[in-house]
Every structure is written in C-alpha cells, then in structure tokens.
Design an enzyme around this catalytic site. Structure first.
Site, PDB file in Angstrom:
ATOM      1  N   TYR A 122     -27.938  -9.405   2.101  1.00  0.00           N
ATOM      2  CA  TYR A 122     -26.790  -8.506   2.245  1.00  0.00           C
ATOM      3  C   TYR A 122     -26.487  -8.224   3.717  1.00  0.00           C
ATOM      4  O   TYR A 122     -27.374  -7.856   4.494  1.00  0.00           O
ATOM      5  CB  TYR A 122     -27.051  -7.182   1.515  1.00  0.00           C
ATOM      6  CG  TYR A 122     -25.956  -6.171   1.732  1.00  0.00           C
ATOM      7  CD1 TYR A 122     -24.730  -6.313   1.097  1.00  0.00           C
ATOM      8  CD2 TYR A 122     -26.131  -5.092   2.597  1.00  0.00           C
ATOM      9  CE1 TYR A 122     -23.705  -5.405   1.305  1.00  0.00           C
ATOM     10  CE2 TYR A 122     -25.114  -4.178   2.819  1.00  0.00           C
ATOM     11  CZ  TYR A 122     -23.899  -4.344   2.174  1.00  0.00           C
ATOM     12  OH  TYR A 122     -22.883  -3.450   2.392  1.00  0.00           O
ATOM     13  N   TYR A 146     -30.166  49.792   5.739  1.00  0.00           N
ATOM     14  CA  TYR A 146     -30.843  48.500   5.619  1.00  0.00           C
ATOM     15  C   TYR A 146     -30.628  47.601   6.828  1.00  0.00           C
ATOM     16  O   TYR A 146     -31.494  46.798   7.172  1.00  0.00           O
ATOM     17  CB  TYR A 146     -30.348  47.755   4.379  1.00  0.00           C
ATOM     18  CG  TYR A 146     -30.815  48.317   3.061  1.00  0.00           C
ATOM     19  CD1 TYR A 146     -31.698  49.397   2.995  1.00  0.00           C
ATOM     20  CD2 TYR A 146     -30.375  47.765   1.864  1.00  0.00           C
ATOM     21  CE1 TYR A 146     -32.115  49.911   1.779  1.00  0.00           C
ATOM     22  CE2 TYR A 146     -30.786  48.259   0.648  1.00  0.00           C
ATOM     23  CZ  TYR A 146     -31.659  49.339   0.601  1.00  0.00           C
ATOM     24  OH  TYR A 146     -32.058  49.835  -0.600  1.00  0.00           O
ATOM     25  N   PHE A 166     -29.503   5.210   3.917  1.00  0.00           N
ATOM     26  CA  PHE A 166     -28.299   5.709   4.590  1.00  0.00           C
ATOM     27  C   PHE A 166     -27.699   6.923   3.905  1.00  0.00           C
ATOM     28  O   PHE A 166     -26.783   7.545   4.440  1.00  0.00           O
ATOM     29  CB  PHE A 166     -27.244   4.600   4.663  1.00  0.00           C
ATOM     30  CG  PHE A 166     -27.004   3.927   3.332  1.00  0.00           C
ATOM     31  CD1 PHE A 166     -26.407   4.598   2.281  1.00  0.00           C
ATOM     32  CD2 PHE A 166     -27.400   2.612   3.136  1.00  0.00           C
ATOM     33  CE1 PHE A 166     -26.201   3.981   1.059  1.00  0.00           C
ATOM     34  CE2 PHE A 166     -27.192   1.983   1.912  1.00  0.00           C
ATOM     35  CZ  PHE A 166     -26.588   2.679   0.864  1.00  0.00           C
ATOM     36  N   GLU A 218     -19.810   2.897  -3.899  1.00  0.00           N
ATOM     37  CA  GLU A 218     -20.495   4.054  -3.308  1.00  0.00           C
ATOM     38  C   GLU A 218     -20.024   5.286  -4.081  1.00  0.00           C
ATOM     39  O   GLU A 218     -19.149   6.029  -3.647  1.00  0.00           O
ATOM     40  CB  GLU A 218     -20.168   4.112  -1.817  1.00  0.00           C
ATOM     41  CG  GLU A 218     -20.703   2.888  -1.089  1.00  0.00           C
ATOM     42  CD  GLU A 218     -19.956   2.530   0.182  1.00  0.00           C
ATOM     43  OE1 GLU A 218     -19.125   3.338   0.633  1.00  0.00           O
ATOM     44  OE2 GLU A 218     -20.188   1.425   0.707  1.00  0.00           O
TER      45      GLU A 218
END
Length: 507
Positions: A53, A280, A328, A414
C-alpha cells in the site's frame, strides 16, 4: 544548544522548550541507524513485485490500483499536491516548529522507511527558520492530518509557500536563500510525511502547555483573591486533602498554604471572625483546581506517548515485514484535547466566581462595591467582571467534546474519524480567553489587597503584585481600562507573575 531527540523517549519537558523557546533540535545517533535500516528495507520492498500500500498502489479507496515501477516518484508527488487542500489562516510559527519536530521523532522510530536526506532537509529547514505555510483547517484527524501535513511536505519539494525569518515567500525561493535543495520524494516518502497525527498532537501539546501555565497562575490568583476577601486558610489544611487522596488536590492545597503563609491580612481575622465557611470558589479551590491538574497530567501522559509514536501507514516492523494498520487515527489525541478543554473551562469558571465575589460588597467582607475607592461616582471593575463572565461562557460552549463527532470520508473508506485537529486547535482560543479571565482576577485581587491597607499580604503575593504593578497601576478612579486588561492578559501569558514560584504543574 540543540534539543537532542531520542525517538521513543522524548519527554514533555523537551517538547515544551521547543514550543516556548523555539529550541533547535537534533536527532540522536541511534535514530539515524534506525532510519537507515528501515530505508534499506523499504528500498527492497519498492524494487519487489508484491503489492504494498502506498508504495506501488493507489491511496485510500484507490488502493486496489497497481502503480508501475516507473511511476513511483510521480505517485508520491501527486499524493502531496492533491492533498494540499487546507484552508484558513496559517498555523503559528511555534506550532509549525513543533509539528516538524514531532514528524522527525515519528520518522526517527525507524518504521517509516524514509531516506536520511529527507530527515536532513527537515532539520535544515528548522535550523534556518524555513517554516512551511500550513493552513489551520482541513483535517478530520484520520487518516492522519492529511491536508495540513501535505502543505508541510509540499514545501519540502519546493511547492507552496513558506515563511523564511517571518517573511512569506514561495518555497523554492526560501529553500534557495537558505542554501537547501528541494527534495524529490522516493517510494512511500510522501505517504510517510502526511500519514500521522503530528498537527493534531502539536496543537494539543500547545494547548496543554498553555493550560499548565494558566493552572499555575490560577493557584496564585486564587490565593490573592482569598486574601483580598479575607478568606480562611483552614480549608487548605494538609490532612483534609490527604484524607481524600487525589494528588492534584494535595498539590494545589500545599501551594495555596505556601503562598498565603505570613499574610498579615490572614492573621488579622483568625480570631472573632463571625463567618463560619467561605463560598466554594475560595474553600473548594484545591478540589476543583486539583481535579483540573490531574486531568491535565493525564492528558500530558497521553500526548507524550503520541509524540513519540510511529503513526504513518504502512509501517516496517522489526521482522522486516511491511504491514498496514491504523496508527494514524488520532482518537487518543482527540480525547486528550477534550480533557484539556474541560480543565480550561473549569479553571476559568471558578476564577470568574472569585472575581464576582470580590466586586460584590455583600460577599467581599468589607471591600467597596466593584473595588472602587469611591463607588457611585466611579464604576470600578464592574464591567471587567462582566467581560470575565462573557469569556467564561464562551469557553463553556467551546468545551463541548469534539471526539464524539465523526463523519465518513473518502468514499466511506475512512468511515470513522477523530476530529482531533480542530478539537486541539480550539485550545488556543480557550487558553487565550482563560488568560484574560485570570488577568482580570489578578487586577481585582490586587486591588482588593490594596484596599486592605495598612494590612499586608504575604511575601510571595507581594512579589506577584509587584510584577503586575509594573504594567497595571492601582485603580484610584475610573479610567480607560482596556489597555490594563490587555497588559494583564500578557502578564499571565508570559508567566511573569509566577516566575520563581514553586507551583504544581503537569511535568
């Protein structure tokens, strides 16, 4: 002296020096050996027949298309040019330096297969202040920060623009002036440069370092507000916090005790104070600030790991095999950025409530309305408090998690992404807002302490107020306040008030 980077073990402290000081960088000798070993393996793969790839195939959805051996260089060049699709303003120089340093660390792990001359070019660009113009928008945080890193890679090949000594010009001209040669990318080098989380990680690290400075300043301004309001130090007693056990809480309480030790204001109301408990925002400062500190420390651990990671694809493994994976994907960075955003929002939220307390005569135990010596004729810090409220609310909106969003990209190849890049980029605006809030608190608390005269605060707080007073004078009557608030912001941003103080931090 150059910051020597040993990929795999670079500490946050070294990355902080690169960000804050622009420290020059160098790679350790062991990194060069790993780079050369991986490059030799990649050269063998590129000369072979097997489909790998990004070496002899297309990218993403086009991965099934084989590329002829004669087109290897053109494949990498086309990848970079086609991915230069970033938009928006250029990233700041300090971010770009950090991006390039992080990419050097990642490539230096010896799992990417790039040539040593690519590494030398990046080092030379950093050394000679040749910084690629990287647009800030266009990454979804997987498959790496593709668009912004493509702009970085393009500059290395002589395409696009760079800054040279702060002057914007074409990359070819900048490289020539700097005595550097543009690079023709070899097998996988374009892919190695743009696959990775370095832009998201650099932005998140910048947010972390800025948030750390804000957290430390908030401990100081919180102590100042406590003394200005004649608050009690009893809630900071050590055993209260060790009984709960959170490290950040213990550390913030200890710092508050040290900052307030020796205060004449505190000593003046130890006896016969009719108040039983403070609000507080004063009493629970260790609990809130400490929780924020713990969150930042956790994010820091994640980002330190990511900064040292090999995050491109495919990777050359120790047995010499080349395997596609998904390092990635910036989900860890997205989560860390969201954690930092939550901490930044909460640091500002409790600081704003302390400002509101100080300007309110019903709560400030004897201080005049809006901290003006002559309220009525003068409005004092009335609208400065309103500004702090606006910034606090803006940060609350910005703190919405980015990591829970995703959208499919690249024809559904993706199909889940992290949104880490803009999740980290917002931290710059959020910390800028927070610096303004803390600057306003510093102005208000210093004014309140001045109004307690002849009583005096502690020595550490007197020193901090002196740093403030160098640029922001005491408020006797109303004046044009915007320059004072800008100066107070700058003092916080520079860390001028906390210089020399022992305050808890991330590292």
């Amino acid at each position: 002296m150059a910051e020597s980077l040993t990929p795999g073990s670079v500490p946050l402290s070294a990355l902080a020096r690169i960000y804050w000081e622009g420290a020059p960088v160098a790679l350790s000798e062991v990194a060069w050996a790993d780079i050369e070993r991986a490059n030799a393996l990649m050269a063998g793969v590129a000369a072979g027949e097997a489909a790998v790839y990004g070496v002899n195939t297309g990218f993403g959805k086009l991965a099934s298309i084989r590329i002829a051996a004669g087109d290897t260089t053109k494949l990498q060049r086309n990848l970079i040019l086609s991915h230069c699709c970033g938009v928006g303003a250029p990233l700041a120089a300090e971010i770009v330096r950090l991006v390039m340093a992080l990419k050097l660390i990642s490539l230096g792990r010896g799992a990417s297969g790039v040539r040593p001359e690519l590494i030398r070019l990046m080092l030379g660009m950093l050394e000679r202040d040749v910084l690629p113009v990287i647009p800030e928008q266009g990454s979804v945080g997987a498959s790496g920060d593709l668009a912004p890193l493509a702009h970085m890679a393009a500059a290395m090949t002589g395409e696009g623009d760079t800054f040279l000594g702060g002057e914007r010009m074409p990359a070819t001209a900048a490289l020539e002036r700097a005595g550097l040669e543009p690079l023709e990318l070899a097998a996988k080098e374009g892919l190695a440069l743009i696959n990775g989380t370095q832009v998201s990680t650099a932005l998140a690290l910048a947010g972390l370092f800025r948030a750390e400075r804000a957290l430390q300043t908030s401990v100081l301004t919180g102590a100042m507000s406590t003394d200005a309001a004649m608050g009690s130090t009893a809630p900071f007693t050590a055993e209260i916090h060790t009984l709960r056990g959170h490290a950040g809480q213990v550390d913030v309480a200890a710092a508050l005790r040290a900052l307030l030790d020796g205060s004449g204001i505190r000593d003046s109301h130890r006896e016969e104070d009719e108040r039983v408990q403070d609000p507080y925002c004063l009493r629970c400062h260790p609990q809130v600030g400490g929780a924020c500190l713990d969150l930042l420390r956790q994010a820091g651990r994640t980002l330190e790991i990511e900064a040292n990671a090999a995050t491109d694809n495919p990777l050359i493994l120790s047995d010499g095999s080349v395997v596609s994976g998904g390092n990635f994907h910036a989900e860890p960075v997205a989560f860390a950025a969201d954690q930092i955003a939550l901490a930044v929002s909460e640091i500002g939220a409790i600081a704003q409530r302390r400002i509101a307390l100080l300007v309110d005569p019903a709560l400030s135990f004897g201080l005049p309305a809006f901290l003006s010596p002559k309220p009525g004729l003068n409005s004092g810090l009335m609208i400065a408090e309103v500004t702090s409220a606006a910034l606090m609310s803006e940060n609350k909106q910005l703190a919405h998690p980015a990591s829970i969003d995703s959208t499919p990209t690249s024809a559904n190849q993706e199909d889940h992404v992290s949104m880490a890049c803009h999740g980290a980029r917002r931290l710059g605006l959020m910390t800028r807002n927070l610096y303004h809030i803390l600057g306003i608190e510093a102005v208000a608390a210093a004014q309140g302490i001045a109004l307690r005269r002849p009583l005096e605060t502690s020595a550490p707080l007197r020193g901090a107020i002196a740093a403030l007073r160098g640029r922001v004078t005491e408020l006797d009557e109303d004046r044009y306040l915007a320059p004072d608030l800008t100066a107070a912001h700058d003092i916080v941003a520079e860390g001028a008030m906390i210089a020399g103080l022992n305050l808890p931090g991330v590292q």
